[in-house]
Design an enzyme around this catalytic site. Structure first.
Site, short mmCIF file in Angstrom:
data_model
loop_
_atom_site.label_atom_id
_atom_site.label_comp_id
_atom_site.label_asym_id
_atom_site.label_seq_id
_atom_site.Cartn_x
_atom_site.Cartn_y
_atom_site.Cartn_z
N ARG A 225 14.37 2.93 21.75
CA ARG A 225 15.46 3.85 21.54
C ARG A 225 15.70 4.70 22.66
O ARG A 225 14.60 5.52 23.15
CB ARG A 225 15.00 4.73 20.18
CG ARG A 225 15.65 5.80 20.07
CD ARG A 225 17.23 5.52 19.37
NE ARG A 225 17.79 6.47 19.06
CZ ARG A 225 19.21 6.67 18.69
NH1 ARG A 225 19.71 5.46 18.40
NH2 ARG A 225 19.64 7.75 18.23
N GLU B 80 -9.00 7.50 -6.43
CA GLU B 80 -10.52 7.10 -6.46
C GLU B 80 -11.13 8.37 -5.77
O GLU B 80 -12.04 8.69 -4.88
CB GLU B 80 -10.85 6.11 -4.97
CG GLU B 80 -10.45 4.80 -6.02
CD GLU B 80 -11.15 3.45 -5.42
OE1 GLU B 80 -12.22 3.81 -4.62
OE2 GLU B 80 -10.66 2.50 -5.62
N GLY C 200 16.71 9.90 11.90
CA GLY C 200 17.64 9.28 10.75
C GLY C 200 16.90 7.91 10.37
O GLY C 200 17.01 7.53 9.15
N TRP D 46 -3.80 5.64 -15.33
CA TRP D 46 -3.74 5.23 -13.88
C TRP D 46 -4.42 4.12 -13.59
O TRP D 46 -5.19 4.17 -12.67
CB TRP D 46 -4.25 6.43 -12.97
CG TRP D 46 -3.69 7.99 -13.43
CD1 TRP D 46 -4.36 8.88 -13.93
CD2 TRP D 46 -2.21 8.30 -13.56
NE1 TRP D 46 -3.55 9.89 -14.39
CE2 TRP D 46 -2.14 9.57 -14.16
CE3 TRP D 46 -1.00 7.54 -13.07
CZ2 TRP D 46 -1.20 10.08 -13.95
CZ3 TRP D 46 0.37 8.25 -13.15
CH2 TRP D 46 -0.07 9.51 -13.51
N ILE D 47 -4.73 3.19 -14.21
CA ILE D 47 -5.20 1.86 -14.13
C ILE D 47 -4.73 0.83 -13.21
O ILE D 47 -3.78 0.41 -13.52
CB ILE D 47 -5.66 1.31 -15.22
CG1 ILE D 47 -6.30 2.63 -16.25
CG2 ILE D 47 -6.73 0.16 -15.15
CD1 ILE D 47 -7.58 3.16 -15.73
N THR D 48 -4.95 0.79 -11.90
CA THR D 48 -4.71 -0.49 -11.18
C THR D 48 -5.04 -1.60 -11.64
O THR D 48 -6.05 -2.04 -12.23
CB THR D 48 -5.22 -0.19 -9.90
OG1 THR D 48 -4.98 1.13 -9.41
CG2 THR D 48 -4.78 -1.41 -8.75
N GLY E 272 -9.09 13.25 -14.98
CA GLY E 272 -9.20 12.55 -13.99
C GLY E 272 -10.23 12.86 -13.08
O GLY E 272 -11.25 12.16 -12.93
N SER E 273 -10.20 14.11 -12.52
CA SER E 273 -11.12 14.61 -11.46
C SER E 273 -12.55 14.79 -12.26
O SER E 273 -13.34 14.77 -11.97
CB SER E 273 -10.49 15.97 -10.99
OG SER E 273 -9.61 15.63 -10.00
#
Ligand code: COS
Length: 383
Positions: free
Chosen positions: A268, A363, A340, A157-159, A132-133
Site C-alpha cells: 500500500r 478457559e 478502511g 459455553w461448551i465448545t 463461569g469464573s
C-alpha cells in the site's frame, strides 16, 4: 514470516513441517467459507486426527504421539494461525482427554487409544449459566442410583457441545464448594444429554459453543474419573495445561495478523511510498513483532517447565494472560494498519480481531488469570 523455532528433535521439525503443510493445504483454503457459513468443519478435524495431530502430548503407549508439550504447542500455533477454530478444537480435545489420561483408573485408561486415535472429539463441560469464573459453585447434580449416576443441570459455553463424541461432566455429587464436585465421562448420544442450539457468537462462528441440558441423564458409575469429590482439582489441573493451548492459539493468531499487516504495509502506497516506510506504521509493526516474540517465549518457558515435571501453573496463567492480550492488541492494530480495508471482510483481519476477543475470555478470563497470579504472589510462590 517464517518463525525460527528451536525444537528439541528432528522428529519435531518434521511434525512442524507436516502441520504447516496441513495448515496451508487443508485449513487456509476453507476457513473463510466455513466461518461465513458458521459450519463446524468435522471432516477437517478428522483429517487432523488421521494425521496424528489430535493426541500429540500423550504417551505413545496410550495412543498419543509422545511429543513434549513445547512441540505440541508450536503445532497448535501453526494451525491456529490459519484457522483459530481448528486450533481451539485441537486444544479443547487435548484438554478433554486429560482427566482420563491423568486421573483415570487402569480400566478407564484402556479407553485412551480410542479417545486419542483421531476419530473421536472431546468436550469439557465445566461452566454453567450461573457459574463461569466461580467454577466451584457449579450446581449440575449427579445422584448415585444403582450402577449409574443420574445427572441433572445445564452446562454453558461448551465448545463441541453439538459435535463431540465424549463429554467430561463436572458435577456435584457431594456438598457445597470445591470438594463436592466429581468428574464423569459420558458418550455422545447418551439419553438425557441434550445439546442446545449454537450460540450466535461474535467470532469463531464455525465452532460456536452451546449449552447442554442434562435431563435425568444416566452415566454408568464406572465412568467416574478419579475419586468422588476430586472433580474440582481435576478440572483445575486440566485447565493449567489447557490454558497453554489457548496461549499458543493466541500467538498463532497474532502472528497471522502481523504477517498480513506487514505484507499490506509493503504494498500500500500513500504520499508516494509504501506506508510501512512511515515510522508511525513501521514502529507499530516492530512493537507487535516484539510482543509476539515475548508471548511465545513466555508460553514455551511454561511448557518446558511442564515437560520437566516442574510446577508451571502460574507461568501458564501468565502466558494465557499475556498472549491473549497481545493477540487482542496486535489484531486491533492490524485493523488500523489496513485502515478502511481492515474494517471490511475482503481481508481476514476484521475476523481475527473478533476472534481475539474470545481468547481473552475462554478457559478462565484474563481477570481470573490475574487472580491466580496475584494469589500466588501474596503467598510468596514464584510458580
Ligand atoms: N491444580 C490443583 N488444585 C487446585 C488448582 C490447580 N490449578 N486450583 C485450585 N486447586 C485446589 C486448591 O488447592 C483447593 O484445594 P485445598 O482446599 O485442598 O487447598 C481447591 O482446589 C479450591 O481452590 P480455590 O480455593 O483456589 O478455589 P476458588 O473457588 O477460589 O477458585 C479459581 C479458584 C477462581 C482460580 C477457579 O475457580 C478458576 O480457575 N475459575 C475459572 C474457571 C475457568 O477457567 N472456567 C473456564 C471453563 S473451561 S472454557
Amino acid at each position: 514470516m517464517t518463525v525460527d523455532r528451536l525444537l528439541p528433535t528432528d522428529d519435531a521439525y518434521q511434525l512442524l513441517g507436516l502441520a504447516e503443510e496441513i495448515a496451508d493445504g487443508e485449513l487456509a483454503p476453507r476457513v473463510a467459507d466455513f466461518e461465513e457459513r458458521g459450519e463446524f468443519p468435522r471432516e477437517v478435524v478428522r483429517t487432523l486426527g488421521r494425521s496424528g495431530l489430535l493426541g500429540l502430548p500423550y504417551a505413545e503407549d496410550d495412543g498419543g504421539a509422545g511429543q513434549p508439550y513445547e512441540v505440541y504447542l508450536q503445532v497448535l500455533e501453526v494451525l491456529a494461525g490459519r484457522w483459530l477454530a481448528i486450533g481451539e478444537a485441537v486444544s479443547v480435545h487435548t484438554l478433554s482427554c486429560y482427566p482420563v489420561a491423568v486421573f483415570g483408573s487402569e480400566r478407564q485408561r484402556k479407553m485412551l487409544p480410542d479417545l486419542l486415535g483421531g476419530d473421536l472429539l472431546g468436550a469439557y463441560c465445566l461452566s454453567e449459566p450461573a457459574g463461569g469464573s466461580d467454577a466451584a459453585s457449579l450446581t449440575t447434580k449427579a445422584v448415585r442410583d444403582g450402577d449409574d449416576y443420574v445427572v441433572n443441570g445445564t452446562k454453558a459455553w461448551i465448545t463441541h457441545a453439538r459435535h463431540a463424541d465424549f463429554y467430561n461432566i463436572f458435577c456435584r455429587t457431594g456438598g457445597p464448594g470445591a470438594t463436592g464436585i466429581s468428574c464423569l465421562l459420558a458418550d455422545r448420544g447418551t439419553p438425557g444429554l441434550v445439546p442446545q442450539a449454537a450460540e450466535r457468537t461474535m467470532g469463531l462462528r464455525s465452532s460456536a459453543p452451546a449449552q447442554i441440558v442434562f435431563d435425568d441423564c444416566r452415566v454408568p458409575a464406572d465412568r467416574l474419573i478419579g475419586d468422588d469429590g476430586a472433580g474440582f482439582r481435576i478440572a483445575m489441573q486440566a485447565l493449567d495445561a489447557g490454558r497453554l493451548g489457548i496461549a499458543a492459539c493466541a500467538v498463532g493468531l497474532a502472528q497471522a495478523a502481523l504477517d498480513h499487516a506487514v505484507a499490506y504495509s509493503r504494498e500500500r502506497t500513500q504520499f508516494g511510498r509504501p506506508i510501512g516506510d512511515f515510522q508511525g506504521i513501521g514502529f507499530t509493526l516492530a512493537d507487535q513483532a516484539t510482543r509476539i516474540s515475548a508471548a511465545r517465549a513466555l508460553l514455551l518457558h511454561a511448557a518446558r517447565l511442564k515437560d520437566r515435571g516442574r510446577p508451571f501453573r502460574i507461568e501458564a496463567a501468565k502466558a494465557k494472560l499475556f498472549a491473549t492480550d497481545v493477540a487482542m492488541k496486535v489484531t486491533t492494530e492490524a485493523v488500523q494498519v489496513l485502515g478502511g480495508a481492515g474494517y471490511v471482510r475482503d481481508h481476514p483481519v476484521e475476523r481475527w480481531f473478533r476472534e481475539a476477543k474470545m481468547l481473552q475470555i475462554v478457559e478462565g478470563t484474563n481477570q481470573i488469570q490475574r487472580l491466580v497470579i496475584s494469589r500466588a504472589l501474596a503467598k510468596g510462590a514464584a510458580q
